[in-house]
Design an enzyme around this catalytic site. Structure first.
Site, PDB file in Angstrom:
ATOM      1  N   CYS A 280      11.831 -38.488 108.121  1.00 47.57           N
ATOM      2  CA  CYS A 280      11.108 -39.675 107.825  1.00 47.57           C
ATOM      3  C   CYS A 280      11.747 -40.669 108.646  1.00 47.57           C
ATOM      4  CB  CYS A 280      10.914 -39.908 106.477  1.00 47.57           C
ATOM      5  SG  CYS A 280      10.056 -38.371 105.484  1.00 47.57           S
TER       6      CYS A 280
ATOM      7  N   CYS B 156      16.567 -32.085 107.683  1.00 46.98           N
ATOM      8  CA  CYS B 156      16.155 -32.716 106.151  1.00 46.98           C
ATOM      9  C   CYS B 156      17.460 -32.541 105.376  1.00 46.98           C
ATOM     10  CB  CYS B 156      14.893 -32.356 105.875  1.00 46.98           C
ATOM     11  SG  CYS B 156      13.489 -32.889 106.836  1.00 46.98           S
ATOM     12  N   ASP B 157      17.016 -33.344 104.257  1.00 48.72           N
ATOM     13  CA  ASP B 157      18.174 -33.918 103.277  1.00 48.72           C
ATOM     14  C   ASP B 157      19.209 -33.012 103.012  1.00 48.72           C
ATOM     15  OD1 ASP B 157      15.658 -35.531 103.285  1.00 48.72           O
ATOM     16  OD2 ASP B 157      16.003 -36.560 101.476  1.00 48.72           O
ATOM     17  N   LYS B 158      18.916 -31.782 102.516  1.00 46.55           N
ATOM     18  CA  LYS B 158      19.887 -30.869 101.803  1.00 46.55           C
ATOM     19  C   LYS B 158      20.408 -29.986 102.813  1.00 46.55           C
ATOM     20  CE  LYS B 158      19.263 -33.632  98.595  1.00 46.55           C
ATOM     21  NZ  LYS B 158      18.190 -34.240  98.803  1.00 46.55           N
TER      22      LYS B 158
ATOM     23  N   ASP C  30      11.977 -32.682 100.698  1.00 49.31           N
ATOM     24  CA  ASP C  30      12.332 -33.544  99.467  1.00 49.31           C
ATOM     25  C   ASP C  30      11.126 -34.490  99.098  1.00 49.31           C
ATOM     26  OD1 ASP C  30      14.738 -32.654  99.158  1.00 49.31           O
ATOM     27  OD2 ASP C  30      15.633 -34.439  98.683  1.00 49.31           O
TER      28      ASP C  30
ATOM     29  N   SER D 280      16.277 -40.900  96.264  1.00 50.12           N
ATOM     30  CA  SER D 280      16.170 -40.819  97.545  1.00 50.12           C
ATOM     31  C   SER D 280      16.866 -41.807  98.495  1.00 50.12           C
ATOM     32  CB  SER D 280      14.626 -40.844  97.878  1.00 50.12           C
ATOM     33  OG  SER D 280      14.304 -41.095  99.189  1.00 50.12           O
TER      34      SER D 280
END
Length: 553
Positions: A192, A119-121, A78, A468
């Site tokens: 992150c 990670c995010d998705k 992202d 985010s």
């Protein structure tokens, strides 16, 4: 075994011949076939260390008596996709990931899966697939990166890059300082450092019981993460032997536990979308009402970056998710007894935990008495919108300002860069919803620039897009209905007065009902008319953000 359909009987001679061609032995045909769904790519920092973890998972599977097969799953970063057209693919990739895992696992009749993600998705996509195919699965999140440091100043991705860019544009730091910060903000592999979407979803996966205790906060570079990878491989074989599937783990109770933890930790607003989508696949009755109901009861017990200087490293050192569960259970605020892939009940995990209550507070001595997330309603968002309260200063919990309306992120960013946004403005970014974007982009570049310019307490931003997990400031997203669906956000004009009242959970434009209805009658939603490719198909099938932005047919 489920895999017998591809390896047993004379009618499967051809299938066995193909399996032998991979190097498998005759004896191994009797073992459970375990897929390692790996989202490895050296393009994404959170995933570039996964080759090492694949080896440890594979060792664990073979130690447990299974046979491992690795297959790939797409992963997007992202942060790299942020601020341009690439971000349109971020949320839609969640559905693509779930479909990929389903396709490989079912086409090859695998007995179980280790879902290697970060990670995010990718993490919610993996969980959606686990719930959908309902074969024994365990999730291994690859872990957060270490904190950055520049000239003895602690840095994270957000503070060291996005917000630093805003500081540079505002003349607060030099180009030389900016360059030093950007090269030191992310010192190595891992997700992150703050409680952004990736780490929020890792924490909630652990709370739900789909990963082993301690997995969420163990650093990507740690030996602990390698041990967790090995143990995940051993455990998944046991899950297969005992036929323990996600359907017995992802339940109403475990998902409400995840929501409670989310609210108590002040996680990313994206978690609302993802938990709704996972619940949809698991056929569990979870809605925005659950978030709204629980938010009224749950205090926030820890505050991590971007809302403070603490990071996932601090959470790990303070006891991680087991430590957080220990304090939440002791506080008697609604955690329900459940059991996950480890075979331990949630109370057993908590009882075995050590916790530093100076960092992870107790519910009777919280950071704040209100939850870290909230759902707001009003004439702009009759079906709800989401805000991360933990990233807002208390004096900003009520705010009234003047609308500055933009169609799309780029127009808003140009106005911010041109110093056209002033104190008292409410930046309205429309046509960024799941259908209207399409893809529901994150507005981190805009919000970080506003904060970097020193306007974080004086400017609000509302959107039918999303944010985010690294966003902080008075930012409200997921407005439903979105502009493309005829939502009121689509009829807002420059100069309209907008009132945000977080204590009363409302957000309204100060217009009469007659004026709103008149504008609705005159309104023609913008149509981006993407005619080809994945985003075109996505826009035709995606639902409202209030339902998790899931795709249906």
């Amino acid at each position: 075994m489920r895999s017998d359909v591809i390896k047993k009987g004379v009618d499967r001679t051809a299938q066995r011949g193909l399996l032998y061609s991979t190097g498998i032995t005759k004896k191994q045909l009797d073992s459970p076939f375990i897929g390692i769904a790996s989202a490895f790519t050296d393009l994404v920092p959170g995933h570039s260390g996964m080759r090492d973890l694949e080896r440890y998972i594979e060792k664990g599977i073979h130690t447990g008596g299974g046979h491992a097969f690795i297959f790939g799953v797409p992963a997007l970063c992202d942060g790299i996709a942020m601020g341009h057209e690439g971000m349109r693919y971020s949320l839609p990739s969640r559905e693509l990931i779930a479909d990929c895992v389903e396709s490989v696992a079912n086409a090859h009749s695998l007995d179980g899966l280790v879902l290697l993600t970060n990670c995010d998705k990718i993490t919610p996509g993996m969980l959606m697939a686990a719930a959908r195919i309902n074969i024994p699965c365990i999730v291994l999140t690859a872990g957060p990166m270490l904190d950055g440091c520049c000239e003895n100043q602690s840095l994270t991705l957000i503070r060291g890059t996005f917000e630093a860019s805003g500081q540079y544009k505002a003349g607060k730091i030099t180009q030389e300082q900016l360059e030093k910060m950007e090269i030191n903000a992310c010192p190595g592999i891992g997700s992150c450092q703050g409680l952004y979407t990736a780490n929020t979803m890792a924490c909630l996966t652990e709370v739900m019981g789909m990963s082993l205790p301690g997995c969420a906060s163990a650093a990507a570079v740690s030996a602990k993460k390698r041990r967790l990878a090995f143990d995940s491989g051993v455990t998944v074989v046991d899950l297969v032997k005992n036929n323990i599937t996600p359907g017995s783990i992802i339940t109403k109770d475990s998902m409400r536990n995840a929501i409670i933890a989310d609210l108590a930790l002040g996680g990313s607003t994206n978690s609302v979308l993802h938990l709704l989508a996972i619940a949809n696949e698991a056929e569990v009755d979870i809605s925005l009402k659950d978030f709204d109901e629980l938010a009224a009861k749950i205090p926030q017990i820890i505050k991590l970056d971007p809302s403070s200087t603490l990071t996932m490293t601090d959470l790990e050192n303070a006891g991680g998710i087991p430590g957080a569960l220990k304090n939440l259970i002791a506080g008697n605020i609604g955690i329900t007894e459940t059991k996950g892939v480890s075979g331990l009940s949630i109370s057993e995990i908590a009882n075995n935990a050590w916790v530093d209550s100076n960092v992870i507070k107790t519910p009777d001595n919280p950071i704040t008495k209100t939850a870290g997330l909230a759902v707001l309603y009003g004439n702009i968002a009759p079906k709800g919108c989401v805000i991360k309260i933990s990233g807002i200063e208390p004096e900003c919990h009520t705010f009234e300002g003047t609308a500055r309306v933009f169609s799309g992120e780029e127009a808003a960013m140009s106005a911010v860069n041109a110093e056209q946004i002033k104190a008292g403005d409410v930046v309205v970014i429309k046509n960024e919803g799941p259908k209207g974007g399409p893809g529901m982009r994150e507005m981190l570049a805009v919000t970080a620039s506003i904060v970097g310019k020193g306007l974080g307490k004086e400017v609000a931003l509302i959107t039918d897009g999303r944010f985010s997990g690294g966003t902080r400031g008075l930012c409200i997203g997921h407005i439903a209905p979105e502009a493309t669906a005829g939502g009121v956000i689509g009829i807002l004009k420059d100069g309209d007065r907008i009132k945000i009242d977080i204590p009363n959970r409302t957000m309204d434009v100060l217009l009469s009902d007659n004026e709103i209805e008149k504008r609705k009658q005159e309104f023609k939603p913008e149509n981006r008319q993407i005619k080809r490719g994945y985003l075109s198909r996505y826009a035709k099938t995606v639902s409202s953000a209030s339902k998790g932005a899931v795709c249906s047919v």
